[in-house]
Design an enzyme around this catalytic site. Structure first.
Site, mmCIF file in Angstrom:
data_model
loop_
_atom_site.group_PDB
_atom_site.id
_atom_site.type_symbol
_atom_site.label_atom_id
_atom_site.label_comp_id
_atom_site.label_asym_id
_atom_site.label_seq_id
_atom_site.Cartn_x
_atom_site.Cartn_y
_atom_site.Cartn_z
ATOM 1 N N HIS A 1 0.836 -1.195 0.000
ATOM 2 C CA HIS A 1 0.000 0.000 0.000
ATOM 3 C C HIS A 1 0.873 1.247 0.000
ATOM 4 C CE1 HIS A 1 -3.147 -2.814 0.794
ATOM 5 N NE2 HIS A 1 -2.696 -3.101 1.998
ATOM 6 N N GLU A 5 -2.892 -0.786 7.966
ATOM 7 C CA GLU A 5 -3.901 -1.743 8.418
ATOM 8 C C GLU A 5 -3.332 -2.641 9.500
ATOM 9 O OE1 GLU A 5 -4.748 -3.442 4.571
ATOM 10 O OE2 GLU A 5 -3.468 -5.190 4.955
ATOM 11 N N HIS A 16 3.282 -7.780 1.319
ATOM 12 C CA HIS A 16 2.675 -8.807 2.151
ATOM 13 C C HIS A 16 1.606 -9.576 1.392
ATOM 14 C CE1 HIS A 16 -0.086 -5.381 2.556
ATOM 15 N NE2 HIS A 16 -1.024 -6.253 2.852
ATOM 16 N N ARG A 34 -0.398 -4.423 -6.580
ATOM 17 C CA ARG A 34 -0.219 -5.865 -6.528
ATOM 18 C C ARG A 34 1.093 -6.280 -7.185
ATOM 19 N NH1 ARG A 34 -5.534 -4.753 -7.547
ATOM 20 N NH2 ARG A 34 -6.975 -5.439 -5.904
#
Length: 408
Positions: free
Chosen positions: A97, A132, A262, A281
């Site tokens: 991200h 997150e 991740h 991605r």
């Protein structure tokens, strides 16, 4: 205080048992159920039963009343976090991200290029970052952060694959973030014919390793082998050999900051993030992969697994997961309905806006206006205008998660 209903997101990697069982629905569900969203994200806002509306609409109608002036001043007239229950039967894509600055620049750049915000090849769907945290509800397996390069060299050598020798030199000669960048960049940009030759050789090395006596990297090798069989020819299969493998037990957590490469592999957990949909991605997916943009975002600094897990602070009956994200603070509460008062009840102050999501059993939530019984798989919205509440166990054991704005 209002009870809310989350919305199921039916992605292919989801479970047909976990969320259905949590909500006491028939198992298996008709289709894979990947995420249960609680929040005010425009894609799927939580519903307000009996009102004919949803949380997004309610907030838009009265931002100051629902969020509070301080929250609106800091984050704008939108709920700054999104809460999900995630159920991964199969691995999610390898991803990272952006930071807040990267997201703002990328969003403006793609807008100027005329790329529709809903286009499949869009990288930035909003100008926000997406830190997150995920807390395991079951055994939860993940890949996160680049492993110590010296350990990665040891792992790759243990596979005894001659075709890896050239690539090993990139890392053994420079066992740091620059060496990781060089190796990852080389692998993810290999032409398909080269991948078609290298990946089967690596997977054959993985099989030989599993037949041998060395167990040091058994979990990592088994995971790479499984992903290689599922994503044949995908450069992400090679990339996973560079990452830390973590296995969380219930209650343990993982925090993903900007740039951290991740992939969540399997398990059920509660995930809270800034209210963004920006994902770059790197593989293990049929979705859009933008390699140059991913390389701009990824942080190649090696990380120790324990450094990816947030510290936990006990405050009464709450276990608070400490992260640097200003948009959210997540805590876990377990109440014992068979015990004496102290472990059966918790008082929550009115530091709205807050979301409570029940993950097992049932709780009774009471304020000066009334009482509501909330069962697993449902939630409660507490606006900034609401008073505090008292929560008690309505079953022998009850578990819920509380999310509020960390900076308040």
């Amino acid at each position: 205080m209002r009870e809310i209903e989350g919305v199921i997101r039916p992605y292919a990697w989801g479970s047909r048992t976990a969320l259905a069982a949590m909500q006491h629905r028939p198992v298996p569900s008709p289709h894979p159920e990947a995420e249960l969203w609680f929040g005010a994200h425009p894609a799927d806002p939580a519903r307000l039963p009996g009102s004919g509306t949803d949380l997004l609409t309610a907030i838009a109608a009265d931002p100051d009343g629902e969020l509070g002036p301080q929250c609106v001043d800091e984050f704008g007239p939108a709920l700054p976090y999104l809460v999900k229950v995630l159920a991964a039967e199969e691995p999610l894509s390898l991803q990272a991200h952006p930071s807040r600055e990267q997201a703002a620049e990328g969003f403006a750049r793609e807008n100027a290029a005329g790329i529709d915000v809903s286009a499949s090849d869009r990288n930035y769907r909003d100008p926000n970052h997406k830190p997150e945290v995920v807390v395991a509800l079951s055994r939860f397996e993940a890949l996160a952060g680049f492993r110590d390069p010296k350990a990665t060299v040891e792992l790759l050598r243990a596979l005894q694959v001659p075709q890896l020798d050239t690539y090993l030199g990139l890392l053994s000669g420079q066992p740091d973030s620059m060496g990781l960048r060089a190796l990852f960049t080389t692998w993810i940009t290999l032409p398909q014919p080269a991948l078609a030759a290298l990946i089967p050789a690596v997977l054959a090395g993985c099989r030989r390793y599993l037949d041998g006596p060395d167990d040091t990297y058994r979990g990592e090798v088994e995971l790479a082998l499984g992903l290689g069989e599922r994503y044949a020819g995908d450069a992400g299969v090679l990339a996973v050999l560079l990452l830390n493998r973590l296995v969380l037990e219930p209650g343990e957590a993982l925090y993903m900051s900007a740039g951290n490469l991740h992939a969540y592999v399997s398990g059920v957990g509660v995930e809270v993030m800034a209210n963004s949909d920006n994902v770059l991605r790197g593989g293990l997916t049929p979705k859009h992969v933008d390699v140059p943009e991913l390389l701009r975002v990824v942080d190649f600094e090696p990380r120790r697994p324990e450094g990816l897990q947030p510290q936990v602070r006990t405050v009464g009956n709450e276990l608070v997961y400490l992260t640097p994200a200003p948009e959210f603070r997540l805590s876990r509460v377990i109440l014992d309905g068979t015990a004496l008062l102290r472990s059966n009840v918790i008082e929550l102050d009115s530091r709205g806006p807050q979301l409570l999501v029940v993950t097992s059993g049932a709780v009774t939530v009471r304020d000066h206006c009334g009482t509501v019984v909330v069962e697993a798989g449902r939630g409660v919205w507490m606006s900034a205008s609401d008073p505090g509440v008292v929560v008690t166990a309505h079953s022998q054991r009850a578990e819920f998660f509380r999310t509020l704005v960390a900076s308040h």
